[in-house]
Write an enzyme that holds these catalytic residues in place. Structure first.
Site, short mmCIF file in Angstrom:
data_model
loop_
_atom_site.label_atom_id
_atom_site.label_comp_id
_atom_site.label_asym_id
_atom_site.label_seq_id
_atom_site.Cartn_x
_atom_site.Cartn_y
_atom_site.Cartn_z
N ASP A 17 -34.86 14.99 2.85
CA ASP A 17 -33.64 14.39 2.88
C ASP A 17 -32.59 15.76 3.39
OD1 ASP A 17 -31.38 12.57 3.11
OD2 ASP A 17 -30.74 13.52 1.05
N SER A 18 -31.43 15.19 3.88
CA SER A 18 -30.54 16.25 4.33
C SER A 18 -30.03 16.95 2.98
CB SER A 18 -29.29 15.75 4.93
OG SER A 18 -28.71 14.66 3.94
N CYS A 80 -33.96 10.45 4.61
CA CYS A 80 -32.57 10.36 5.22
C CYS A 80 -32.29 9.27 6.24
CB CYS A 80 -32.20 11.77 5.77
SG CYS A 80 -30.67 12.18 6.41
N GLU A 157 -21.05 12.00 -4.13
CA GLU A 157 -21.24 13.41 -4.55
C GLU A 157 -20.22 13.96 -5.83
OE1 GLU A 157 -22.77 16.33 -1.65
OE2 GLU A 157 -24.28 14.90 -1.18
N CYS A 192 -27.85 4.21 3.73
CA CYS A 192 -27.63 5.75 3.56
C CYS A 192 -28.12 5.95 2.11
CB CYS A 192 -26.08 5.99 3.68
SG CYS A 192 -25.55 7.66 2.92
N HIS A 194 -27.19 7.80 -0.31
CA HIS A 194 -26.21 7.72 -1.52
C HIS A 194 -25.70 6.38 -1.91
CE1 HIS A 194 -26.03 11.84 -0.08
NE2 HIS A 194 -25.05 12.29 -0.95
N1 DGL Z 1 -28.75 11.60 3.64
C1 DGL Z 1 -27.82 11.05 4.41
C2 DGL Z 1 -28.17 9.61 5.12
O1 DGL Z 1 -28.87 8.98 4.31
C3 DGL Z 1 -26.61 11.18 3.72
C4 DGL Z 1 -25.76 12.63 3.48
C5 DGL Z 1 -25.63 13.35 4.88
O2 DGL Z 1 -24.55 12.90 5.55
O3 DGL Z 1 -26.26 14.20 4.94
O4 DGL Z 1 -27.64 9.14 5.95
#
Ligand code: DGL
Length: 281
Positions: A17-18, A80, A157, A192, A194
Site C-alpha cells: 500500500d501507499s 492500495c 489519518e 479506498c 481508508h
Molecule cells: N491507499 C490509497 C487508496 O486506497 C489511499 C491513500 C493514498 O492516496 O495514497 O487509494
C-alpha cells in the site's frame, strides 16, 4: 495462470500500500487466513498516491513489490486502490508471482449485491479518474456513478472517524453521488483503503436502502478462495488475536516509529516488527 506463478497453499503474502491504509486489507486477510505469514510494505514517504499520475504510481509500486519479492513474498496483494487502478498491469508484468488487486474483487462483490444493477463507487481522485471501477462494473452489466472523495483520506489519518466535520463532508459527497441517474443505486463501493474506518459513519449518511461493499473484505475473501482456505460461517467467525497470527512483518519508507503508532489504529492489532526501508529512486 502459469504454474510457476501459482502460490503455495500457505504462502508468505506480500501486501503493498501507499501507507498505513492498506492495513485494513491486511486485517481482513489475517481474519480470513491466520495461518499465512505476512509482509506488509507501506510507502509512507511518498504517499498520498491518490493525487499522483499513473506513471509515478506505477514506478513507485513496481519498486515496492520487487522489494517484497526480494523479502520472500510468494503472492502479492495490492491493497492500495489507487495503485491497483492505475498500475496493476505494470505490477503484474514486473512480478514473478501471482498478483491480486482490490478492484476486481470489489467489482465482483458489488455486482453480486446490486439488484438494481446500479452502483456508486467512491475513491481517491486518481482511482476515480482512471475509471478502473467503471470498466470492471460495466463489464458485469452494472451502471456506475463514480465520485472522488479526496478529503476522506486526510480526515481518517487525522483520526476524525466519528467527527462532525467528517459527517458533514460525507453528507455533501454522498448527496452528490446519489443524485440523478444514481438516485436508484443500491450499492456503495468503498474504493479506498481508508474508507473502512469510516464505514459506520458512511452507513448512517448513505441512503438506508444502500448496501456497503468494502473492497478490503472482498479481496481477502478472494485471496482465501484462491488459496482454498476453508472459511468458517460468518456467524461463528471471530477476529484473530495476534497470538493466532503466524507472522507479521512491516516495512515503511518513512519513520518506523510513526508507522508503528498510526498502524496500530488501522490494523486494530499491535504493529511491532517495523523496518525502515530506503528505496532508491
Ligand atoms: N491507499 C490509497 C487508496 O486506497 C489511499 C491513500 C493514498 O492516496 O495514497 O487509494
Amino acid at each position: 495462470m502459469p504454474n510457476s506463478r501459482r502460490p503455495p497453499r500457505s504462502p508468505k503474502i506480500g501486501v503493498f500500500d501507499s501507507g498505513v491504509g492498506g492495513l485494513t486489507v491486511l486485517r481482513a486477510l489475517v481474519d480470513r487466513i491466520p495461518d499465512a505469514s505476512y509482509l506488509y510494505f507501506g510507502d509512507t514517504a511518498r504517499l498520498p498516491y491518490g493525487s499522483k499520475s499513473a506513471a509515478t504510481v506505477a514506478h513507485y509500486a513496481v519498486g515496492a513489490v520487487r522489494y517484497l519479492q526480494d523479502q520472500g513474498a510468494e503472492l502479492l496483494v495490492i491493497a492500495c486502490n489507487t495503485a491497483t487502478a492505475l498500475a496493476l498491469d505494470e505490477i503484474k508484468a514486473a512480478a514473478g508471482v501471482e498478483v491480486i488487486g482490490v478492484v476486481e474483487p470489489g467489482a465482483d462483490a458489488a455486482a453480486a449485491a446490486s439488484r438494481k444493477r446500479n452502483v456508486v463507487v467512491i475513491g481517491t481522485d486518481a482511482t476515480i479518474s482512471s475509471h478502473a471501477y467503471r470498466r470492471a462494473l460495466e463489464a458485469r452489466n452494472v451502471a456506475v456513478r463514480e465520485k472522488a472523495c479526496p478529503l476522506f483520506v486526510p480526515l481518517v489519518e487525522e483520526g476524525w472517524v466519528e467527527h462532525p466535520v467528517t459527517e458533514q463532508v460525507a453528507e455533501i459527497y454522498l448527496s452528490e453521488a446519489f443524485s440523478d441517474d444514481a438516485r436508484d443505486a443500491d450499492v456503495l463501493v468503498l474504493g479506498c483503503t481508508h474508507y473502512p474506518l469510516i464505514k459506520p459513519l458512511l452507513r448512517r449518511v448513505a441512503p438506508e436502502h444502500v448496501a456497503i461493499v468494502d473492497s478490503a473484505e472482498s479481496t481477502a475473501l478472494d485471496v482465501a478462495r484462491q488459496l482454498h482456505v476453508e472459511l468458517p460461517p460468518s456467524s461463528t467467525r471471530t477476529k484473530n488475536e495476534p497470538s493466532a497470527v503466524r507472522q507479521l512483518k512491516f516495512f515503511a519508507t518513512d519513520s518506523a516509529e510513526k508507522f508503528r503508532k498510526m498502524g496500530t489504529r488501522f490494523l486494530g492489532l499491535p504493529v511491532e516488527d517495523v523496518v525502515h526501508v530506503d528505496l532508491k529512486e
